[in-house]
Design a protein around this motif. Sequence first.
Motif, PDB file in Angstrom:
ATOM      1  N   UNK A 197      70.140  57.808  68.427  1.00 20.98           N
ATOM      2  CA  UNK A 197      69.715  57.713  69.270  1.00 20.98           C
ATOM      3  C   UNK A 197      68.764  57.170  69.428  1.00 20.98           C
ATOM      4  N   UNK A 198      68.228  55.947  70.312  1.00 24.02           N
ATOM      5  CA  UNK A 198      66.629  56.190  70.874  1.00 24.02           C
ATOM      6  C   UNK A 198      66.660  56.433  71.626  1.00 24.02           C
ATOM      7  N   UNK A 199      65.147  57.303  72.266  1.00 22.09           N
ATOM      8  CA  UNK A 199      64.848  57.688  73.378  1.00 22.09           C
ATOM      9  C   UNK A 199      62.838  56.587  74.152  1.00 22.09           C
ATOM     10  N   UNK A 200      63.764  55.803  74.281  1.00 23.67           N
ATOM     11  CA  UNK A 200      62.049  54.872  74.987  1.00 23.67           C
ATOM     12  C   UNK A 200      62.061  55.454  76.064  1.00 23.67           C
ATOM     13  N   UNK A 201      60.611  54.926  76.235  1.00 27.81           N
ATOM     14  CA  UNK A 201      59.940  54.792  77.658  1.00 27.81           C
ATOM     15  C   UNK A 201      59.387  53.398  78.228  1.00 27.81           C
ATOM     16  N   UNK A 202      59.585  52.678  78.741  1.00 32.14           N
ATOM     17  CA  UNK A 202      58.837  51.409  79.831  1.00 32.14           C
ATOM     18  C   UNK A 202      58.095  51.359  81.352  1.00 32.14           C
ATOM     19  N   UNK A 203      57.960  50.646  81.015  1.00 30.82           N
ATOM     20  CA  UNK A 203      57.357  50.552  82.780  1.00 30.82           C
ATOM     21  C   UNK A 203      58.514  50.459  83.355  1.00 30.82           C
ATOM     22  N   UNK A 204      58.887  49.047  83.712  1.00 31.69           N
ATOM     23  CA  UNK A 204      60.158  48.475  84.653  1.00 31.69           C
ATOM     24  C   UNK A 204      61.249  48.176  83.750  1.00 31.69           C
ATOM     25  N   UNK A 205      62.375  48.246  84.518  1.00 29.83           N
ATOM     26  CA  UNK A 205      63.804  47.861  84.386  1.00 29.83           C
ATOM     27  C   UNK A 205      64.108  46.802  85.207  1.00 29.83           C
ATOM     28  N   UNK A 206      64.546  45.810  84.837  1.00 32.06           N
ATOM     29  CA  UNK A 206      65.571  44.890  85.789  1.00 32.06           C
ATOM     30  C   UNK A 206      66.849  45.881  85.912  1.00 32.06           C
ATOM     31  N   UNK A 207      67.442  45.082  87.196  1.00 35.19           N
ATOM     32  CA  UNK A 207      69.031  45.476  87.523  1.00 35.19           C
ATOM     33  C   UNK A 207      70.189  44.855  86.556  1.00 35.19           C
ATOM     34  N   UNK A 208      69.470  44.706  85.207  1.00 34.46           N
ATOM     35  CA  UNK A 208      70.507  44.354  84.088  1.00 34.46           C
ATOM     36  C   UNK A 208      69.845  44.693  82.969  1.00 34.46           C
ATOM     37  N   UNK A 209      68.940  45.489  83.038  1.00 29.83           N
ATOM     38  CA  UNK A 209      68.437  46.759  82.278  1.00 29.83           C
ATOM     39  C   UNK A 209      66.894  46.166  80.830  1.00 29.83           C
ATOM     40  N   UNK A 210      66.401  44.527  81.360  1.00 30.67           N
ATOM     41  CA  UNK A 210      65.794  43.964  80.692  1.00 30.67           C
ATOM     42  C   UNK A 210      64.558  44.577  81.110  1.00 30.67           C
ATOM     43  N   UNK A 211      63.388  44.893  79.743  1.00 33.80           N
ATOM     44  CA  UNK A 211      62.564  46.143  80.152  1.00 33.80           C
ATOM     45  C   UNK A 211      60.957  45.337  79.731  1.00 33.80           C
ATOM     46  N   UNK A 212      59.709  46.097  80.908  1.00 33.56           N
ATOM     47  CA  UNK A 212      58.960  45.237  80.703  1.00 33.56           C
ATOM     48  C   UNK A 212      57.640  47.019  80.208  1.00 33.56           C
ATOM     49  N   UNK A 213      56.992  46.996  78.859  1.00 30.78           N
ATOM     50  CA  UNK A 213      55.610  48.223  79.336  1.00 30.78           C
ATOM     51  C   UNK A 213      54.826  47.958  79.407  1.00 30.78           C
ATOM     52  N   UNK A 214      53.814  49.379  79.566  1.00 28.37           N
ATOM     53  CA  UNK A 214      52.198  49.251  80.723  1.00 28.37           C
ATOM     54  C   UNK A 214      51.545  49.355  79.214  1.00 28.37           C
ATOM     55  N   UNK A 215      50.854  48.053  78.870  1.00 28.87           N
ATOM     56  CA  UNK A 215      49.255  47.983  78.113  1.00 28.87           C
ATOM     57  C   UNK A 215      49.837  48.921  76.922  1.00 28.87           C
ATOM     58  N   UNK A 216      49.280  50.263  76.302  1.00 22.96           N
ATOM     59  CA  UNK A 216      49.048  50.254  75.031  1.00 22.96           C
ATOM     60  C   UNK A 216      50.361  51.657  75.300  1.00 22.96           C
ATOM     61  N   UNK A 217      51.179  51.619  76.235  1.00 29.13           N
ATOM     62  CA  UNK A 217      52.776  52.766  76.671  1.00 29.13           C
ATOM     63  C   UNK A 217      53.040  51.940  75.768  1.00 29.13           C
ATOM     64  N   UNK A 218      52.889  50.917  74.878  1.00 29.50           N
ATOM     65  CA  UNK A 218      54.241  49.949  74.946  1.00 29.50           C
ATOM     66  C   UNK A 218      54.583  50.594  73.276  1.00 29.50           C
ATOM     67  N   UNK A 219      53.158  51.083  72.246  1.00 28.19           N
ATOM     68  CA  UNK A 219      53.507  50.768  71.200  1.00 28.19           C
ATOM     69  C   UNK A 219      54.373  50.919  69.786  1.00 28.19           C
ATOM     70  N   UNK A 220      55.551  52.124  70.563  1.00 27.95           N
ATOM     71  CA  UNK A 220      56.337  52.336  68.722  1.00 27.95           C
ATOM     72  C   UNK A 220      58.049  51.554  69.776  1.00 27.95           C
ATOM     73  N   UNK A 221      58.136  51.623  71.716  1.00 27.65           N
ATOM     74  CA  UNK A 221      59.049  51.811  71.768  1.00 27.65           C
ATOM     75  C   UNK A 221      59.763  50.302  71.635  1.00 27.65           C
ATOM     76  N   UNK A 222      59.412  48.925  71.612  1.00 25.06           N
ATOM     77  CA  UNK A 222      60.236  47.833  71.511  1.00 25.06           C
ATOM     78  C   UNK A 222      61.129  48.120  70.663  1.00 25.06           C
ATOM     79  N   UNK A 223      60.084  48.672  68.650  1.00 25.80           N
ATOM     80  CA  UNK A 223      60.913  48.473  67.411  1.00 25.80           C
ATOM     81  C   UNK A 223      62.021  49.680  67.456  1.00 25.80           C
ATOM     82  N   UNK A 224      61.434  50.356  68.330  1.00 31.06           N
ATOM     83  CA  UNK A 224      62.372  52.023  68.610  1.00 31.06           C
ATOM     84  C   UNK A 224      63.939  50.800  69.202  1.00 31.06           C
TER      85      UNK A 224
END
Length: 235
Positions: free
Chosen positions: A155-182
Amino acid sequence: MIRVCEKQISAEEAIKMIQMGDRVLVGGFGICGTPFTLIDTITESDNARELTIISNNLGEAGKGLGKLLTSKQIKKAVGSYFTTNRDAVKAWNNGELEIELIPQGSLAEAIRAGGAGIAGFYTKTGVGSKLAEGKEVRVFDGEEYLFVKGIKANVALIKADKADTMGNLVYSKTARNFNPMMATAADYVIAEVDEIVEVGTLDPEQIVTPHAYVDAVVLNDRYEKIGGEYIERSR
């Protein structure tokens, strides 16, 4: 207005995917980009124990993964930098926590490799150090390289800034860090977000994690972002 994502579920429902002894990727650098709501919910669960947590660090004392450490649900930590949390050092000294150190760049590349279906890679980082003990070393062009196995998790637990109603994700600046790879390197990916917006609202050029990688979306309803810092709401 809170939109409803087709993949949205409650934090309580989401963490049921984590089973005893699972390997869990958790986003964050320090406590920046950390899925606080999901972590807090795990501490309230009886199932998610004996976990191997793969993350850059274990949060801070009483914050983020530090809470999961205090609740004694972590058996092993795989990461780069644990000394920011005195509880992690204490648990390791007391034999209550296994630690596997991996250099930060190697950690990032190992997760990327795992998500790309690559078994592993060779790097000069760590050669000749204690980190190389018991690991394969090969010579290329007269220089030694250490083999690092790709990392995957249940399982991966990741943190993004926003999701759209399909689940596409955008991140906030350095809060992006390891999240996209995970998001690419686990069998089941749970994204915690601060906001859900309609499809078409997000700039396609800003979408980092496509919805195909995301299995579940959880709306952060426990923490409020004030001055760039997440403060737990009174409950």
